[in-house]
Scaffold this motif. Structure first.
Motif, PDB file in Angstrom:
ATOM      1  N   LEU A   9       0.822  -1.208   0.000  1.00  0.00           N
ATOM      2  CA  LEU A   9       0.000   0.000   0.000  1.00  0.00           C
ATOM      3  C   LEU A   9       0.856   1.259   0.000  1.00  0.00           C
ATOM      4  CD1 LEU A   9      -2.850  -1.081   2.450  1.00  0.00           C
ATOM      5  CD2 LEU A   9      -2.843  -1.152  -0.046  1.00  0.00           C
ATOM      6  N   ALA A  10       1.988   1.235   0.712  1.00  0.00           N
ATOM      7  CA  ALA A  10       2.874   2.392   0.706  1.00  0.00           C
ATOM      8  C   ALA A  10       3.466   2.615  -0.684  1.00  0.00           C
ATOM      9  CB  ALA A  10       3.982   2.220   1.746  1.00  0.00           C
ATOM     10  N   ARG A  11       3.790   1.542  -1.368  1.00  0.00           N
ATOM     11  CA  ARG A  11       4.279   1.676  -2.744  1.00  0.00           C
ATOM     12  C   ARG A  11       3.176   2.192  -3.658  1.00  0.00           C
ATOM     13  NH1 ARG A  11       6.860  -3.121  -5.456  1.00  0.00           N
ATOM     14  NH2 ARG A  11       8.126  -1.561  -6.531  1.00  0.00           N
ATOM     15  N   MET A  12       1.954   1.718  -3.433  1.00  0.00           N
ATOM     16  CA  MET A  12       0.809   2.192  -4.209  1.00  0.00           C
ATOM     17  C   MET A  12       0.640   3.697  -4.037  1.00  0.00           C
ATOM     18  SD  MET A  12      -3.126   0.802  -3.928  1.00  0.00           S
ATOM     19  CE  MET A  12      -3.659   1.909  -2.627  1.00  0.00           C
ATOM     20  N   ALA A  13       0.980   4.211  -2.833  1.00  0.00           N
ATOM     21  CA  ALA A  13       0.857   5.638  -2.552  1.00  0.00           C
ATOM     22  C   ALA A  13       2.016   6.455  -3.114  1.00  0.00           C
ATOM     23  CB  ALA A  13       0.764   5.858  -1.040  1.00  0.00           C
ATOM     24  N   GLY A  14       3.026   5.789  -3.674  1.00  0.00           N
ATOM     25  CA  GLY A  14       4.133   6.493  -4.290  1.00  0.00           C
ATOM     26  C   GLY A  14       5.340   6.693  -3.406  1.00  0.00           C
ATOM     27  N   ALA A  15       5.371   6.010  -2.255  1.00  0.00           N
ATOM     28  CA  ALA A  15       6.499   6.151  -1.340  1.00  0.00           C
ATOM     29  C   ALA A  15       7.662   5.259  -1.760  1.00  0.00           C
ATOM     30  CB  ALA A  15       6.069   5.800   0.084  1.00  0.00           C
ATOM     31  N   ARG A  16       8.838   5.607  -1.300  1.00  0.00           N
ATOM     32  CA  ARG A  16       9.973   4.697  -1.371  1.00  0.00           C
ATOM     33  C   ARG A  16       9.906   3.819  -0.134  1.00  0.00           C
ATOM     34  NH1 ARG A  16      16.415   5.841  -0.354  1.00  0.00           N
ATOM     35  NH2 ARG A  16      17.090   3.678  -0.738  1.00  0.00           N
ATOM     36  N   VAL A  17       9.918   2.516  -0.317  1.00  0.00           N
ATOM     37  CA  VAL A  17       9.735   1.597   0.800  1.00  0.00           C
ATOM     38  C   VAL A  17      11.017   0.821   1.060  1.00  0.00           C
ATOM     39  CG1 VAL A  17       8.393  -0.329   1.722  1.00  0.00           C
ATOM     40  CG2 VAL A  17       7.280   1.390   0.274  1.00  0.00           C
ATOM     41  N   ILE A  18      11.383   0.743   2.319  1.00  0.00           N
ATOM     42  CA  ILE A  18      12.512  -0.057   2.785  1.00  0.00           C
ATOM     43  C   ILE A  18      11.967  -1.035   3.815  1.00  0.00           C
ATOM     44  CG2 ILE A  18      14.762  -0.034   3.935  1.00  0.00           C
ATOM     45  CD1 ILE A  18      15.030   2.910   2.985  1.00  0.00           C
ATOM     46  N   VAL A  19      12.299  -2.305   3.687  1.00  0.00           N
ATOM     47  CA  VAL A  19      11.739  -3.304   4.597  1.00  0.00           C
ATOM     48  C   VAL A  19      12.845  -4.017   5.355  1.00  0.00           C
ATOM     49  CG1 VAL A  19       9.787  -3.673   3.038  1.00  0.00           C
ATOM     50  CG2 VAL A  19      11.752  -5.228   2.925  1.00  0.00           C
ATOM     51  N   THR A  20      12.466  -4.569   6.514  1.00  0.00           N
ATOM     52  CA  THR A  20      13.341  -5.493   7.225  1.00  0.00           C
ATOM     53  C   THR A  20      12.707  -6.868   7.170  1.00  0.00           C
ATOM     54  OG1 THR A  20      12.351  -5.278   9.445  1.00  0.00           O
ATOM     55  CG2 THR A  20      14.008  -3.633   8.788  1.00  0.00           C
ATOM     56  N   THR A  21      13.542  -7.878   6.993  1.00  0.00           N
ATOM     57  CA  THR A  21      13.070  -9.254   6.959  1.00  0.00           C
ATOM     58  C   THR A  21      14.283 -10.150   7.187  1.00  0.00           C
ATOM     59  OG1 THR A  21      11.716 -10.844   5.712  1.00  0.00           O
ATOM     60  CG2 THR A  21      13.316  -9.552   4.444  1.00  0.00           C
ATOM     61  N   SER A  22      14.106 -11.451   7.016  1.00  0.00           N
ATOM     62  CA  SER A  22      15.225 -12.380   7.154  1.00  0.00           C
ATOM     63  C   SER A  22      15.030 -13.542   6.187  1.00  0.00           C
ATOM     64  CB  SER A  22      15.334 -12.913   8.589  1.00  0.00           C
ATOM     65  OG  SER A  22      14.193 -13.701   8.898  1.00  0.00           O
ATOM     66  N   GLY A  23      16.120 -14.208   5.863  1.00  0.00           N
ATOM     67  CA  GLY A  23      16.054 -15.341   4.951  1.00  0.00           C
ATOM     68  C   GLY A  23      16.299 -14.896   3.519  1.00  0.00           C
ATOM     69  N   GLU A  24      17.156 -15.617   2.820  1.00  0.00           N
ATOM     70  CA  GLU A  24      17.560 -15.201   1.479  1.00  0.00           C
ATOM     71  C   GLU A  24      16.386 -15.145   0.494  1.00  0.00           C
ATOM     72  OE1 GLU A  24      20.075 -13.359  -0.776  1.00  0.00           O
ATOM     73  OE2 GLU A  24      20.571 -14.067   1.244  1.00  0.00           O
ATOM     74  N   GLU A  25      15.453 -16.082   0.616  1.00  0.00           N
ATOM     75  CA  GLU A  25      14.323 -16.083  -0.318  1.00  0.00           C
ATOM     76  C   GLU A  25      13.474 -14.819  -0.161  1.00  0.00           C
ATOM     77  OE1 GLU A  25      11.930 -19.557  -0.421  1.00  0.00           O
ATOM     78  OE2 GLU A  25      13.605 -20.920  -0.786  1.00  0.00           O
ATOM     79  N   LYS A  26      13.223 -14.425   1.095  1.00  0.00           N
ATOM     80  CA  LYS A  26      12.437 -13.218   1.327  1.00  0.00           C
ATOM     81  C   LYS A  26      13.185 -11.982   0.840  1.00  0.00           C
ATOM     82  CE  LYS A  26       9.762 -14.818   5.329  1.00  0.00           C
ATOM     83  NZ  LYS A  26       9.417 -14.538   6.736  1.00  0.00           N
ATOM     84  N   LEU A  27      14.476 -11.916   1.148  1.00  0.00           N
ATOM     85  CA  LEU A  27      15.269 -10.773   0.725  1.00  0.00           C
ATOM     86  C   LEU A  27      15.254 -10.644  -0.791  1.00  0.00           C
ATOM     87  CD1 LEU A  27      18.245 -11.361   3.170  1.00  0.00           C
ATOM     88  CD2 LEU A  27      16.768  -9.349   3.197  1.00  0.00           C
ATOM     89  N   GLU A  28      15.434 -11.757  -1.481  1.00  0.00           N
ATOM     90  CA  GLU A  28      15.430 -11.725  -2.942  1.00  0.00           C
ATOM     91  C   GLU A  28      14.056 -11.370  -3.491  1.00  0.00           C
ATOM     92  OE1 GLU A  28      17.862 -11.797  -5.163  1.00  0.00           O
ATOM     93  OE2 GLU A  28      19.142 -11.680  -3.386  1.00  0.00           O
TER      94      GLU A  28
END
Length: 340
Positions: free
Chosen positions: A184-203
């Motif tokens: 939704l933040a991307r839909m609003a035109g924002a630049r989004v940075i996320v935190t997560t873990s695991g190579e599959e999720k990161l990719e």
């Protein structure tokens, strides 16, 4: 009818069994359920339920979609209409309801928490708690909207509205609410940075063009600073709680906003009050959204502005397995329960 019943605390207290089919009181509608999703609150109800007024046995499930079986005359609903359930049973006449802020209703009851929920073949709710769907829509995708996406919608658009050019950081973006907030933040035109873990999720996130920080091996605030020329994020969305709270405050730009909707890792983090006033930060609490916000969310989805990510679908009898998978760190997106 079949339903998923919570009879006692813990994984062994959840049963899939026959219960009486509910009857709709005057002004209420009866819905034959098609699909629902599993949410973190289901695990909270199963294992604790502290602070939530309820009685057991309790039919579990907070959100879902189905088709109208019967509805009051003049409600605008007809038998067979596809509908999504608004998760609240609200009074409609307190001061909060009158201004359209139903989550603050003084007598609000949430499905699957304060009253019987959606993990059942039939559910009865006030007709005003239904939103009509277009015929032919993907009902399993629609089932994802009721809690995770509605919660994310208010966090992105309802607290301090995300606008194009903003930097929005999402903690734990692999979960249902986090992933929805990212979309939704991307839909609003924002630049989004996320935190997560695991190579599959990161990719996965990087393939979408989203900067992803591995919180297990990286210094999250430091890395976010590098990605933003040391400015930080205008908004941090955090549904993790105690573990990420100090990091979320450090990730904020001056005058930034921390928006929280959950405390899955604990509810008593350090407040870091000095940082709050020196950098003039704001903290916003958020829970789901209003009926009007729900309608806007549904229409945005129907217009194809975003597509919910479904990790896996389970049969109605497999809810305990779905609960187990919800806690699996490899999961990403929503878990759907196919009811009929």
């Amino acid at each position: 009818m079949k339903a998923v019943i919570l009879k006692e605390r813990g994984p062994l207290g959840v049963f899939w069994e026959d219960v009486p089919e509910p009857e709709a009181p005057a002004g209420w509608a009866k819905v034959k359920m098609v699909a629902a999703t599993v949410n973190r609150v289901d695990l909270y109800m199963r294992d604790s339920g502290a602070g939530i007024r309820h009685e057991m046995p309790l039919i579990m499930g907070v959100d879902g979609v189905g088709r109208v079986v019967e509805a009051p005359e003049g409600s605008g609903f007809n038998s067979g209409d596809p509908v999504i359930l608004y998760p609240y049973e609200f009074c409609g006449h307190c001061r909060h309801c009158l201004v359209g802020n139903q989550p603050l209703c003084v007598t609000a009851r949430i499905l699957g928490e304060h009253r019987h929920g959606t993990f059942a073949e039939y559910v009865v709710v006030p007709a005003r708690s239904l939103v009509k769907l277009r015929y032919g829509v993907n009902m399993e995708q629609a089932a994802c909207l009721g809690v995770a996406y509605l919660t994310a919608w208010r966090m992105v658009f309802g607290k301090t509205e995300v606008t194009p050019g903003m930097v929005v950081a999402v903690q734990g973006a692999g979960g249902g609410v986090g992933y929805a907030a990212m979309q939704l933040a991307r839909m609003a035109g924002a630049r989004v940075i996320v935190t997560t873990s695991g190579e599959e999720k990161l990719e996965h996130f990087r393939s979408l063009g989203v900067d992803a920080i591995d919180y297990r091996v990286e210094d999250v605030p430091h890395r976010l600073g590098e990605l933003t020329d040391q400015e930080g994020a205008d908004i941090v969305i955090d549904n993790v709680g105690e573990r990420t709270w100090p990091l979320s405050l450090r990730m904020l730009a001056r005058g930034g906003h921390l928006i929280t909707c959950g405390a899955t890792t604990g509810a008593h983090p350090s407040a870091d009050i000095q940082r709050l006033f020196v950098r003039q930060l704001s903290v916003h609490g958020s829970t789901m959204g209003s009926l009007e916000e729900f309608r806007r969310l549904v229409r945005a989805w129907e217009a194809g502005e975003f597509t919910p990510l479904i990790d896996r679908a389970y049969s109605f009898a497999e809810v305990p397995q779905a609960f187990q998978h919800l806690e699996d760190p490899v999961r990403m997106g929503k878990l759907v329960i196919r009811i009929s």
